[in-house]
Design an enzyme around this catalytic site. Structure first.
Site, short mmCIF file in Angstrom:
data_model
loop_
_atom_site.label_atom_id
_atom_site.label_comp_id
_atom_site.label_asym_id
_atom_site.label_seq_id
_atom_site.Cartn_x
_atom_site.Cartn_y
_atom_site.Cartn_z
N GLY A 278 0.51 -1.26 -0.74
CA GLY A 278 -0.42 0.14 0.83
C GLY A 278 0.92 0.99 -0.04
O GLY A 278 0.71 2.29 -0.28
N PRO A 321 5.06 -4.50 -0.88
CA PRO A 321 5.02 -3.37 -1.96
C PRO A 321 4.64 -4.18 -3.64
O PRO A 321 5.88 -4.71 -3.52
CB PRO A 321 6.27 -2.73 -1.55
CG PRO A 321 7.09 -3.73 -1.15
CD PRO A 321 6.65 -4.87 -0.15
N GLY A 322 3.58 -3.68 -3.99
CA GLY A 322 3.98 -4.16 -5.44
C GLY A 322 3.62 -2.36 -6.55
O GLY A 322 5.17 -2.29 -6.69
N ARG A 360 -7.81 2.98 -14.04
CA ARG A 360 -7.63 3.36 -12.88
C ARG A 360 -7.74 5.05 -12.55
O ARG A 360 -8.32 5.47 -11.90
CB ARG A 360 -5.93 4.02 -12.33
CG ARG A 360 -5.36 2.24 -12.41
CD ARG A 360 -4.13 2.25 -11.73
NE ARG A 360 -4.69 2.93 -10.56
CZ ARG A 360 -3.97 4.13 -9.63
NH1 ARG A 360 -3.44 4.90 -10.38
NH2 ARG A 360 -4.55 4.06 -8.44
N TYR A 364 -11.15 4.70 -10.29
CA TYR A 364 -10.83 5.90 -8.55
C TYR A 364 -10.27 6.97 -8.87
O TYR A 364 -9.86 7.86 -8.07
CB TYR A 364 -9.57 5.49 -8.32
CG TYR A 364 -9.64 3.75 -8.44
CD1 TYR A 364 -10.14 2.47 -7.78
CD2 TYR A 364 -8.04 3.02 -9.36
CE1 TYR A 364 -9.97 1.10 -7.52
CE2 TYR A 364 -7.80 1.37 -8.96
CZ TYR A 364 -9.00 0.99 -8.50
OH TYR A 364 -8.42 -0.53 -8.84
N CYS A 391 -15.31 3.62 -26.32
CA CYS A 391 -17.40 4.36 -26.64
C CYS A 391 -17.91 4.54 -25.37
O CYS A 391 -18.49 3.85 -24.65
CB CYS A 391 -18.01 3.60 -27.04
SG CYS A 391 -17.87 3.82 -29.13
N1 LLP Z 1 -0.92 -7.04 0.28
C1 LLP Z 1 -2.24 -7.12 -0.40
C2 LLP Z 1 -2.18 -7.89 0.26
C3 LLP Z 1 -2.77 -6.51 -1.00
O1 LLP Z 1 -3.53 -6.56 -1.86
C4 LLP Z 1 -2.55 -5.46 -1.87
C5 LLP Z 1 -2.91 -4.84 -3.33
C6 LLP Z 1 -1.17 -5.26 -2.37
C7 LLP Z 1 -0.65 -5.86 -1.13
C8 LLP Z 1 0.29 -4.16 -2.48
O2 LLP Z 1 -0.71 -3.21 -2.46
P1 LLP Z 1 0.22 -2.17 -3.55
O3 LLP Z 1 1.58 -1.83 -2.49
O4 LLP Z 1 0.70 -2.30 -4.69
O5 LLP Z 1 -0.71 -0.85 -2.84
N2 LLP Z 1 -6.20 -1.20 -8.05
C9 LLP Z 1 -5.17 -0.97 -6.91
C10 LLP Z 1 -5.36 -1.54 -6.11
C11 LLP Z 1 -5.48 -2.79 -5.47
C12 LLP Z 1 -4.53 -2.93 -4.72
C13 LLP Z 1 -5.24 -4.58 -3.85
N3 LLP Z 1 -4.54 -5.14 -3.10
C14 LLP Z 1 -5.43 0.37 -8.19
O6 LLP Z 1 -4.61 0.62 -9.26
O7 LLP Z 1 -5.04 1.38 -6.85
#
Ligand code: LLP
Length: 463
Positions: A278, A321-322, A360, A364, A391
């Site tokens: 997150g 982290p993603g 996104r 969002y 469209c």
């Molecule tokens: N760990 C868990 C359990 C999660 O549910 C998530 C994201 C992450 C890690 C990674 O979060 P990050 O570091 O990438 O924020 N589609 C949305 C984001 C959804 C995230 C869901 N879970 C967007 O485009 O903002």
């Protein structure tokens, strides 16, 4: 098209209050290092390059729209996270942000672990040789087949998300003659997004087991009784695009409190906690994300302090982290198709992609930046809305931004920080062909996910 055909449009505060920007940037040719990946530069002729390759060449070779990912930047970010947390903690890259076999290999080589949340992500990880013990398997409704496969291949941990799953995973593991290492995902009553967090009443969601009302304590009680699972820790994930560490602080405190309760009731000190992902990134120059070493320091200090206060040994920390790893490493390259000036309002710039490659903004209200990258320009700033070719009037890529007023069809524009949740959430709406992902590194570019073709679409259509 001449500049007079595309008037600069209004730059008055009353129009701009609706959008993100309060004033046009002073230099439209400048590339803010906060939002562009490390090897992106604008050359003397005005053309932007990634990894030493000009975007004009990239567009010629790979077409548009396309995602270009800066491999050196990706690897550097992996190392920064790994080094920040050191050997006493684990970094799991969240594959949902973007996953491909090449990415899995980069992660493996850079010493990261991987969080997957579906059978498809698991299959990709295994196909690219990620050792199963370095994979964490997530999901609020994993199927029996997915659980079976994950346990069979020997994933390092399954993160349990519900009471049903505690039993389900244990039974499947027993059937396979195994004991699966698990964490329990709890909801700590904190929800954090961007600069805000709310510390109460966010149990109202599908994920995890609530700490409130003793639910999580009951889950631990049940898990400790089952033979097919070995409970190794507690997991918490509080939100997305977070800049404020205060939410993590509350979350860590509440998780440690649960560990203390577990110790008091069962005489067991669970050895691990995972604080989820997150962490925010800069989509525009207004965003100021924390560096991995600041995050690592803050998290380990919080956990160490809280554990000392509770008389617990400090557990091994992990994070997921993603976005913070892959998000800033890529841009999407588009070609400008049509330009529609609306006198006194804004100019609509249509590009050859849209909500099918970046949902996104529509989903969002996400904010992005954009730049003219195939040349530089000294023309005045023009307030634009960058839209796609779908469209749907909500098909917006960048809601409010400034581009030079001499922008013309055929120009290339790039939207930075599209590495996370763009290709992974791409769709075939209007039978769009999902764009390729091209890895660029030191003067070489190669496709890591190829562009879809009409044959791909028709192959699925078997009617
Ligand atoms: N760990 C868990 C359990 C999660 O549910 C998530 C994201 C992450 C890690 C990674 O979060 P990050 O570091 O990438 O924020 N589609 C949305 C984001 C959804 C995230 C869901 N879970 C967007 O485009 O903002």
């Amino acid at each position: 098209m001449s500049r007079s055909a595309h008037p600069a449009g209004p730059r008055h505060a009353d129009v701009l209050t609706e959008g993100h920007y309060t004033a046009p940037p002073t230099d439209l040719n400048a590339l803010d290092a906060k939002v562009w990946s490390r090897t992106v530069t604008r050359g003397p002729e005005g053309v932007v390059s990634m990894g030493g390759i000009e975007v004009t060449r990239l567009a010629e070779e790979f077409g548009t729209p396309a995602y270009f990912v800066d491999e050196a930047d990706f690897r550097a970010r992996c190392r920064a996270w790994r080094d920040a947390f050191g050997t006493g903690a684990d970094v799991f890259y969240a594959g949902k942000a973007f996953l491909s076999r090449a990415v899995v290999r980069w992660l493996h080589e850079e010493g990261l672990n991987l969080d997957v949340c579906s059978g498809g992500e698991l299959a990709t990880a295994l196909a690219a040789g990620m050792p199963a013990e370095r994979i964490a398997f997530h999901g609020n409704n994993k199927t029996e087949d997915e659980i079976h496969r994950a346990i069979e291949v020997g994933v390092g941990r399954v993160v349990l998300d519900s009471f049903q799953e505690i039993v389900r995973v244990s039974h499947i593991a027993e059937r396979l003659g195994k004991r699966q290492r698990v964490q329990i995902r709890v909801t700590v009553g904190v929800e954090a997004h961007t600069h805000e967090f709310i510390a109460t009443a966010h149990e109202d969601q599908k994920f995890g087991i609530a700490l409130a009302g003793g639910e999580a304590a009951e889950a631990v009680r049940r898990a400790l009784k089952l033979d097919g699972i070995e409970l190794i820790g507690i997991h918490s994930h509080i939100g997305s695009q977070i800049f404020d560490m205060a939410g993590f602080e509350v979350s860590a405190r509440r998780v440690v409190q649960l560990l203390a309760e577990v110790r008091d009731e069962h005489g067991v000190e669970l050895p691990e906690i995972d604080l989820g992902g997150g962490l925010g990134i800069a989509y525009t120059s207004d965003d100021d994300p924390c560096e991995p070493h600041e995050i690592a320091k803050a998290l380990s200090e919080i956990v160490t302090r809280e554990c000392a206060a509770a008389g617990l040994r400090t557990p091994r920390i992990s994070v997921e982290p993603g976005r913070a790893i892959v998000g800033p490493t890529a841009f999407t390259l588009y070609e400008v198709g049509t330009i529609k000036p609306l006198e006194g309002l804004r100019t609509y710039v249509s590009v050859d992609g849209g909500m099918s490659d970046n949902i996104r903004t529509a989903l969002y209200d996400a904010e992005y930046s954009v730049a003219l990258v195939s040349r530089s320009s000294d023309a005045e700033p023009m307030l634009v809305r960058v839209v796609g070719k779908h469209c749907e009037s909500g098909d917006i890529v960048v809601r409010d931004a400034f581009l030079p007023a001499d922008l013309a069809p055929g120009d290339l524009v790039a939207v930075p920080a599209t590495g996370a949740y763009c290709r992974s959430m791409a769709s075939n709406y209007n039978h769009a062909l999902r764009p390729p992902v091209v890895a660029v590194d030191s003067g070489a570019a190669r496709v890591i996910v190829r562009r879809e073709t009409e044959e791909d679409l028709l192959r699925l259509d078997v009617g």
